[in-house]
Design a protein around this motif. Structure first.
Motif, mmCIF file in Angstrom:
data_model
loop_
_atom_site.group_PDB
_atom_site.id
_atom_site.type_symbol
_atom_site.label_atom_id
_atom_site.label_comp_id
_atom_site.label_asym_id
_atom_site.label_seq_id
_atom_site.Cartn_x
_atom_site.Cartn_y
_atom_site.Cartn_z
ATOM 1 N N SER A 102 0.910 -1.094 -0.096
ATOM 2 C CA SER A 102 -0.261 0.027 -0.163
ATOM 3 C C SER A 102 0.846 1.306 -0.077
ATOM 4 C CB SER A 102 -1.021 0.059 1.272
ATOM 5 O OG SER A 102 -0.149 0.117 2.392
ATOM 6 N N ASP A 103 0.006 2.260 -0.297
ATOM 7 C CA ASP A 103 0.847 3.679 -0.543
ATOM 8 C C ASP A 103 -0.163 4.665 -0.237
ATOM 9 O OD1 ASP A 103 -0.031 4.656 -3.002
ATOM 10 O OD2 ASP A 103 1.367 3.284 -4.050
ATOM 11 N N LEU A 129 -1.115 6.876 -2.343
ATOM 12 C CA LEU A 129 -1.804 7.251 -3.563
ATOM 13 C C LEU A 129 -2.936 6.327 -3.762
ATOM 14 C CD1 LEU A 129 1.264 8.344 -5.758
ATOM 15 C CD2 LEU A 129 -0.213 9.617 -4.347
ATOM 16 N N ASN A 130 -2.942 5.166 -3.423
ATOM 17 C CA ASN A 130 -3.803 4.204 -3.506
ATOM 18 C C ASN A 130 -4.756 4.038 -2.338
ATOM 19 O OD1 ASN A 130 -3.027 3.621 -6.402
ATOM 20 N ND2 ASN A 130 -1.214 2.908 -5.498
ATOM 21 N N THR A 131 -6.332 4.029 -2.726
ATOM 22 C CA THR A 131 -7.036 3.685 -1.353
ATOM 23 C C THR A 131 -7.128 2.263 -1.143
ATOM 24 O OG1 THR A 131 -8.826 3.830 -3.056
ATOM 25 C CG2 THR A 131 -8.237 5.662 -2.070
ATOM 26 N N GLN A 132 -6.928 1.421 -1.998
ATOM 27 C CA GLN A 132 -6.957 -0.037 -1.778
ATOM 28 C C GLN A 132 -5.582 -0.808 -1.853
ATOM 29 O OE1 GLN A 132 -9.460 -1.703 -0.741
ATOM 30 N NE2 GLN A 132 -11.140 0.078 -0.824
ATOM 31 N N VAL A 164 -2.878 -3.357 -2.389
ATOM 32 C CA VAL A 164 -2.919 -4.419 -3.384
ATOM 33 C C VAL A 164 -2.451 -5.712 -2.874
ATOM 34 C CG1 VAL A 164 -1.584 -5.304 -5.790
ATOM 35 C CG2 VAL A 164 -2.187 -3.033 -5.402
#
Length: 84
Positions: free
Chosen positions: A28-29, A31-34, A36
């Motif tokens: 996760s980071d 910038l991404n809400t979900q 991986v």
């Protein structure tokens, strides 16, 4: 950007085989809400560890998996690795 890699689960596909272990993990980071989710086998982790530089969250996670004793694999669940 901060990246997190977290080991979510460990499973032995065939308990009598040292090679057939799988680790479910998330990356996760901000910038991404979900996050991986993915899976890496012990065999693949060994190959990746020989090629990766452990200066990322993913690289440190892979190296930790490879360097761990098989008896400790379940203790890796929940372990998080961060890279800023």
């Amino acid at each position: 950007m901060q990246v997190n890699a977290t080991i979510l689960a460990h499973e032995a596909v065939e308990p009598e085989s040292d090679e057939l272990h799988r680790f479910i993990f998330s990356i996760s980071d901000e910038l991404n809400t979900q996050p991986v989710r993915n899976v890496v086998s012990l065999r693949t982790a060994r190959v990746l560890a020989s090629e990766l530089v452990p200066d990322t969250a993913f690289g440190r996670m892979i190296l930790t998996i490879v360097q761990s004793d098989p008896a400790d694999y379940d203790h890796l669940v929940g372990k998080a690795f961060r890279h800023a």
